[in-house]
Design a protein around this motif. Structure first.
Motif, mmCIF file in Angstrom:
data_model
loop_
_atom_site.group_PDB
_atom_site.id
_atom_site.type_symbol
_atom_site.label_atom_id
_atom_site.label_comp_id
_atom_site.label_asym_id
_atom_site.label_seq_id
_atom_site.Cartn_x
_atom_site.Cartn_y
_atom_site.Cartn_z
ATOM 1 N N VAL A 52 0.822 -1.217 0.000
ATOM 2 C CA VAL A 52 0.000 0.000 0.000
ATOM 3 C C VAL A 52 0.856 1.267 0.000
ATOM 4 O O VAL A 52 0.633 2.156 -0.831
ATOM 5 N N PRO A 53 1.854 1.408 0.871
ATOM 6 C CA PRO A 53 2.679 2.617 0.797
ATOM 7 C C PRO A 53 3.452 2.750 -0.515
ATOM 8 O O PRO A 53 3.610 3.853 -1.047
ATOM 9 N N LYS A 54 3.918 1.622 -1.060
ATOM 10 C CA LYS A 54 4.621 1.681 -2.345
ATOM 11 C C LYS A 54 3.695 2.159 -3.450
ATOM 12 O O LYS A 54 4.081 2.986 -4.278
ATOM 13 N N ILE A 55 2.483 1.638 -3.481
ATOM 14 C CA ILE A 55 1.532 2.049 -4.518
ATOM 15 C C ILE A 55 1.188 3.517 -4.381
ATOM 16 O O ILE A 55 1.146 4.249 -5.379
ATOM 17 N N ILE A 56 0.975 3.973 -3.168
ATOM 18 C CA ILE A 56 0.660 5.390 -2.950
ATOM 19 C C ILE A 56 1.831 6.271 -3.376
ATOM 20 O O ILE A 56 1.649 7.299 -4.033
ATOM 21 N N ALA A 57 3.042 5.865 -3.029
ATOM 22 C CA ALA A 57 4.233 6.647 -3.403
ATOM 23 C C ALA A 57 4.428 6.655 -4.917
ATOM 24 O O ALA A 57 4.753 7.699 -5.500
ATOM 25 N N ILE A 58 4.217 5.530 -5.569
ATOM 26 C CA ILE A 58 4.394 5.465 -7.020
ATOM 27 C C ILE A 58 3.342 6.290 -7.740
ATOM 28 O O ILE A 58 3.648 6.983 -8.714
ATOM 29 N N VAL A 59 2.107 6.258 -7.257
ATOM 30 C CA VAL A 59 1.063 7.099 -7.862
ATOM 31 C C VAL A 59 1.413 8.573 -7.688
ATOM 32 O O VAL A 59 1.238 9.379 -8.603
ATOM 33 N N GLY A 60 1.940 8.940 -6.523
ATOM 34 C CA GLY A 60 2.367 10.322 -6.311
ATOM 35 C C GLY A 60 3.482 10.738 -7.258
ATOM 36 O O GLY A 60 3.475 11.842 -7.811
ATOM 37 N N VAL A 61 4.440 9.851 -7.465
ATOM 38 C CA VAL A 61 5.536 10.143 -8.395
ATOM 39 C C VAL A 61 5.007 10.280 -9.816
ATOM 40 O O VAL A 61 5.439 11.152 -10.566
ATOM 41 N N LEU A 62 4.068 9.427 -10.185
ATOM 42 C CA LEU A 62 3.497 9.526 -11.531
ATOM 43 C C LEU A 62 2.728 10.831 -11.709
ATOM 44 O O LEU A 62 2.729 11.409 -12.800
ATOM 45 N N PHE A 63 2.053 11.297 -10.659
ATOM 46 C CA PHE A 63 1.387 12.595 -10.752
ATOM 47 C C PHE A 63 2.397 13.738 -10.863
ATOM 48 O O PHE A 63 2.178 14.691 -11.594
ATOM 49 N N LEU A 64 3.493 13.642 -10.134
ATOM 50 C CA LEU A 64 4.491 14.708 -10.162
ATOM 51 C C LEU A 64 5.315 14.713 -11.449
ATOM 52 O O LEU A 64 5.580 15.762 -12.027
ATOM 53 N N PHE A 65 5.766 13.535 -11.878
ATOM 54 C CA PHE A 65 6.679 13.451 -13.010
ATOM 55 C C PHE A 65 6.031 12.931 -14.289
ATOM 56 O O PHE A 65 6.717 12.732 -15.286
ATOM 57 N N GLY A 66 4.723 12.700 -14.268
ATOM 58 C CA GLY A 66 4.060 12.119 -15.430
ATOM 59 C C GLY A 66 4.175 12.971 -16.678
ATOM 60 O O GLY A 66 4.429 12.452 -17.771
ATOM 61 N N HIS A 67 4.011 14.276 -16.530
ATOM 62 C CA HIS A 67 4.104 15.165 -17.694
ATOM 63 C C HIS A 67 5.516 15.133 -18.286
ATOM 64 O O HIS A 67 5.684 15.056 -19.506
ATOM 65 N N TRP A 68 6.499 15.186 -17.420
ATOM 66 C CA TRP A 68 7.891 15.135 -17.886
ATOM 67 C C TRP A 68 8.200 13.799 -18.560
ATOM 68 O O TRP A 68 8.857 13.757 -19.600
ATOM 69 N N MET A 69 7.721 12.706 -17.971
ATOM 70 C CA MET A 69 7.963 11.380 -18.538
ATOM 71 C C MET A 69 7.316 11.256 -19.912
ATOM 72 O O MET A 69 7.925 10.740 -20.849
ATOM 73 N N LEU A 70 6.084 11.751 -20.022
ATOM 74 C CA LEU A 70 5.380 11.669 -21.298
ATOM 75 C C LEU A 70 6.030 12.558 -22.351
ATOM 76 O O LEU A 70 6.162 12.151 -23.511
ATOM 77 N N SER A 71 6.462 13.752 -21.973
ATOM 78 C CA SER A 71 7.112 14.626 -22.952
ATOM 79 C C SER A 71 8.463 14.055 -23.393
ATOM 80 O O SER A 71 8.838 14.179 -24.560
#
Length: 88
Positions: A52-71
């Motif tokens: 559960v903490p890993k999933i929450i942390a990974i979702v947070g990272v995807l929200f923070l860095f998702g735009h950069w990763m996609l670009s």
């Protein structure tokens, strides 16, 4: 297409994949390590406690860095597509 160019494309692809995956893997590693230390200190050996903490942390990272990763990924893909005429 020469062998050198194929190796260059492979190297560029692997570096892009590494750069894109690095934030998610780093956060998963750090959170997993912290939870493992917590489990050792408290002697709580619950297997679901790590997920559960890993999933929450990974979702947070995807929200923070998702735009950069996609670009980054679309930049690599568009550069690769633009280089197709030079391959033929």
């Amino acid at each position: 297409m020469t062998t050198d160019f194929a190796l260059f494309l492979s190297e560029q692809m692997l570096m892009t994949a590494l750069i894109i995956a690095a934030p998610v893997l780093t956060v998963a590693l750090v959170v997993g390590l912290l939870i493992s230390i917590f489990q050792v200190m408290t002697q709580i050996q619950e297997m679901t406690l790590t997920f559960v903490p890993k999933i929450i942390a990974i979702v947070g990272v995807l929200f923070l860095f998702g735009h950069w990763m996609l670009s980054t990924l679309t930049g690599y893909a568009s550069e690769l597509i633009r280089s197709i005429p030079s391959l033929l």
